[in-house]
Design a protein around this motif. Structure first.
Motif, PDB file in Angstrom:
ATOM      1  N   GLU A 196       0.878  -1.225   0.000  1.00  0.00           N
ATOM      2  CA  GLU A 196       0.007  -0.233  -0.218  1.00  0.00           C
ATOM      3  C   GLU A 196       0.744   1.312  -0.042  1.00  0.00           C
ATOM      4  OE1 GLU A 196      -2.750   0.121   3.255  1.00  0.00           O
ATOM      5  OE2 GLU A 196      -4.011  -1.596   2.375  1.00  0.00           O
ATOM      6  N   VAL A 197       0.377   2.247  -0.678  1.00  0.00           N
ATOM      7  CA  VAL A 197       0.812   3.462  -0.650  1.00  0.00           C
ATOM      8  C   VAL A 197      -0.120   4.634  -0.012  1.00  0.00           C
ATOM      9  CG1 VAL A 197       2.119   5.281  -2.120  1.00  0.00           C
ATOM     10  CG2 VAL A 197       1.984   2.992  -2.851  1.00  0.00           C
ATOM     11  N   PRO A 198       0.233   5.214   0.989  1.00  0.00           N
ATOM     12  CA  PRO A 198      -0.612   5.853   1.884  1.00  0.00           C
ATOM     13  C   PRO A 198      -1.091   7.087   1.144  1.00  0.00           C
ATOM     14  CG  PRO A 198       0.855   5.031   3.414  1.00  0.00           C
ATOM     15  CD  PRO A 198       1.428   4.870   2.195  1.00  0.00           C
ATOM     16  N   VAL A 199      -2.155   7.606   1.319  1.00  0.00           N
ATOM     17  CA  VAL A 199      -2.332   8.909   0.387  1.00  0.00           C
ATOM     18  C   VAL A 199      -3.102   9.879   1.529  1.00  0.00           C
ATOM     19  CG1 VAL A 199      -2.688   7.713  -1.845  1.00  0.00           C
ATOM     20  CG2 VAL A 199      -4.814   7.937  -0.492  1.00  0.00           C
ATOM     21  N   ALA A 200      -3.194  11.149   0.939  1.00  0.00           N
ATOM     22  CA  ALA A 200      -3.642  12.320   1.945  1.00  0.00           C
ATOM     23  C   ALA A 200      -5.218  11.896   2.305  1.00  0.00           C
ATOM     24  CB  ALA A 200      -3.680  13.657   1.265  1.00  0.00           C
ATOM     25  N   ARG A 201      -5.922  11.405   1.567  1.00  0.00           N
ATOM     26  CA  ARG A 201      -7.119  11.116   1.635  1.00  0.00           C
ATOM     27  C   ARG A 201      -7.793   9.887   0.950  1.00  0.00           C
ATOM     28  NH1 ARG A 201      -7.150  15.982  -0.355  1.00  0.00           N
ATOM     29  NH2 ARG A 201      -8.372  16.321  -2.308  1.00  0.00           N
ATOM     30  N   GLY A 202      -8.845   9.064   1.425  1.00  0.00           N
ATOM     31  CA  GLY A 202      -9.413   8.069   0.733  1.00  0.00           C
ATOM     32  C   GLY A 202      -8.677   6.927   0.761  1.00  0.00           C
ATOM     33  N   VAL A 203      -8.825   5.930  -0.048  1.00  0.00           N
ATOM     34  CA  VAL A 203      -8.141   4.531   0.170  1.00  0.00           C
ATOM     35  C   VAL A 203      -6.950   4.764  -0.535  1.00  0.00           C
ATOM     36  CG1 VAL A 203     -10.528   3.175  -0.212  1.00  0.00           C
ATOM     37  CG2 VAL A 203      -9.134   3.967  -2.270  1.00  0.00           C
ATOM     38  N   PRO A 204      -5.933   3.944  -0.143  1.00  0.00           N
ATOM     39  CA  PRO A 204      -4.512   3.852  -0.430  1.00  0.00           C
ATOM     40  C   PRO A 204      -4.359   3.498  -1.946  1.00  0.00           C
ATOM     41  CG  PRO A 204      -4.634   2.188   1.095  1.00  0.00           C
ATOM     42  CD  PRO A 204      -6.008   2.661   1.031  1.00  0.00           C
ATOM     43  N   ASP A 205      -3.364   4.060  -2.642  1.00  0.00           N
ATOM     44  CA  ASP A 205      -2.923   3.447  -3.788  1.00  0.00           C
ATOM     45  C   ASP A 205      -2.200   2.203  -3.467  1.00  0.00           C
ATOM     46  OD1 ASP A 205      -3.820   5.663  -5.053  1.00  0.00           O
ATOM     47  OD2 ASP A 205      -1.778   6.659  -5.205  1.00  0.00           O
ATOM     48  N   VAL A 206      -2.172   1.231  -4.383  1.00  0.00           N
ATOM     49  CA  VAL A 206      -1.344  -0.247  -4.159  1.00  0.00           C
ATOM     50  C   VAL A 206      -0.749  -0.546  -5.343  1.00  0.00           C
ATOM     51  CG1 VAL A 206      -3.269  -0.929  -2.502  1.00  0.00           C
ATOM     52  CG2 VAL A 206      -3.188  -1.747  -5.074  1.00  0.00           C
ATOM     53  N   VAL A 207       0.397  -1.522  -4.941  1.00  0.00           N
ATOM     54  CA  VAL A 207       1.092  -2.133  -5.861  1.00  0.00           C
ATOM     55  C   VAL A 207       1.044  -3.419  -5.802  1.00  0.00           C
ATOM     56  CG1 VAL A 207       3.308  -2.595  -7.232  1.00  0.00           C
ATOM     57  CG2 VAL A 207       2.722  -0.268  -6.184  1.00  0.00           C
ATOM     58  N   HIS A 208       0.505  -4.248  -6.820  1.00  0.00           N
ATOM     59  CA  HIS A 208       0.332  -5.566  -6.808  1.00  0.00           C
ATOM     60  C   HIS A 208       1.581  -6.323  -7.456  1.00  0.00           C
ATOM     61  CE1 HIS A 208      -3.892  -5.683  -5.717  1.00  0.00           C
ATOM     62  NE2 HIS A 208      -4.212  -4.726  -6.489  1.00  0.00           N
ATOM     63  N   LEU A 209       2.141  -7.133  -6.668  1.00  0.00           N
ATOM     64  CA  LEU A 209       3.607  -8.060  -6.911  1.00  0.00           C
ATOM     65  C   LEU A 209       3.262  -9.410  -7.209  1.00  0.00           C
ATOM     66  CD1 LEU A 209       5.422  -5.821  -4.698  1.00  0.00           C
ATOM     67  CD2 LEU A 209       6.063  -5.859  -7.013  1.00  0.00           C
ATOM     68  N   ALA A 210       3.758 -10.062  -8.409  1.00  0.00           N
ATOM     69  CA  ALA A 210       3.844 -11.557  -8.253  1.00  0.00           C
ATOM     70  C   ALA A 210       5.104 -11.770  -9.140  1.00  0.00           C
ATOM     71  CB  ALA A 210       2.541 -11.736  -9.346  1.00  0.00           C
ATOM     72  N   VAL A 211       5.386 -13.267  -9.097  1.00  0.00           N
ATOM     73  CA  VAL A 211       6.867 -13.709  -9.526  1.00  0.00           C
ATOM     74  C   VAL A 211       6.554 -14.860 -10.479  1.00  0.00           C
ATOM     75  CG1 VAL A 211       8.972 -14.876  -9.075  1.00  0.00           C
ATOM     76  CG2 VAL A 211       8.086 -13.098  -7.434  1.00  0.00           C
ATOM     77  N   ARG A 212       6.928 -14.706 -11.746  1.00  0.00           N
ATOM     78  CA  ARG A 212       6.921 -15.782 -12.682  1.00  0.00           C
ATOM     79  C   ARG A 212       7.721 -16.953 -12.157  1.00  0.00           C
ATOM     80  NH1 ARG A 212       8.934 -16.849 -18.723  1.00  0.00           N
ATOM     81  NH2 ARG A 212       8.751 -19.115 -18.856  1.00  0.00           N
ATOM     82  N   PRO A 213       7.201 -18.198 -12.156  1.00  0.00           N
ATOM     83  CA  PRO A 213       7.798 -19.187 -11.833  1.00  0.00           C
ATOM     84  C   PRO A 213       9.320 -19.339 -12.206  1.00  0.00           C
ATOM     85  CG  PRO A 213       5.615 -19.894 -11.966  1.00  0.00           C
ATOM     86  CD  PRO A 213       5.569 -18.609 -12.666  1.00  0.00           C
ATOM     87  N   GLY A 214      10.280 -19.885 -11.795  1.00  0.00           N
ATOM     88  CA  GLY A 214      11.562 -19.994 -12.533  1.00  0.00           C
ATOM     89  C   GLY A 214      11.732 -21.293 -13.330  1.00  0.00           C
TER      90      GLY A 214
END
Length: 225
Positions: free
Chosen positions: A207-225
């Protein structure tokens, strides 16, 4: 005549292959609007920087990793990647010629000029959905910032990118162990499930906190090796 910045002032308006794109100034901020939908402005950039940093940190110190950035926007992601000497090849796919022009010789060049001059940087004018399905290139990281999130797309055609099939195409352009990072204006637990169903590992959300409202987010995932 004195210009008032109490209301947005249109700097440029273009009709592109996907509709209208507008660059406007609101006070000290530059804003990009697509088909009447606010996309982003130059006010912050924390979430875009997190998008790039989180992908880099998840790569386990592999040397000079390559990154594909989906969407040029106001240039925060590109500028931040180019400012980090650890990145190798930096490719940005942007479908709107207007946005590319605004960076190359327009008002947004103040944010991106050093990054565009960096020999590691390549700008590709293309639709990202088509690009991930057609390119033969592969990358260590793929950072997606072309919509307001998986559930809030700018154009209808982008919906497919966040489906199981679309995510399989994203995995195709990632090297084994490569990282997919997806920016969103709001959390999406359903999208986490879609990532897992598409075969990605290590799915998590920052999550990325913002001044107001719901936070921005970054979804992360890894491709299997």
């Amino acid at each position: 005549m004195t210009t008032s910045y109490d209301s947005p002032v249109v700097i440029d308006r273009r009709e592109g292959p996907h509709g209208e794109v507008v660059l406007r100034r609101h006070g000290t901020l530059l804003q990009i609007i697509a088909n009447g939908c606010f996309l982003m402005d130059t006010s912050d950039g924390r979430s875009e920087r997190l998008l790039v940093d989180a992908a880099r940190d998840a790569l386990d110190e592999r040397p000079e990793p390559s990154v594909l950035i989906g969407g040029l926007g106001v240039g925060f992601s590109l500028a931040h990647a180019a400012a980090d000497a650890r990145w190798g090849r930096i490719t940005v796919v942007e479908r709107e010629r207007a946005v590319i022009d605004w960076h190359r010789d327009g008002p947004l060049s103040t944010l991106s000029a050093p990054a565009l001059a960096d020999p590691r940087t390549e700008i590709v004018e293309a639709d990202l959905v088509a690009y991930v399905n057609e390119t033969s290139a592969t990358y260590d990281a793929l950072c997606l910032d072309i919509d307001n999130g998986p559930g809030w797309t700018v154009t209808e055609g982008n919906d497919s990118l966040y489906s199981k099939a679309g995510l399989a195409a994203c995995a195709r352009v990632l090297k084994p162990g490569g990282v997919l990072a997806v920016w969103s204006a709001q959390p999406s637990p359903d999208f986490e499930g879609t990532l897992r169903n598409a075969g990605f590992l290590g799915v998590r959300t920052e999550e990325v906190p913002v001044a107001r409202g719901v936070p921005d987010v970054v979804h992360l995932a890894v491709r299997p090796g």
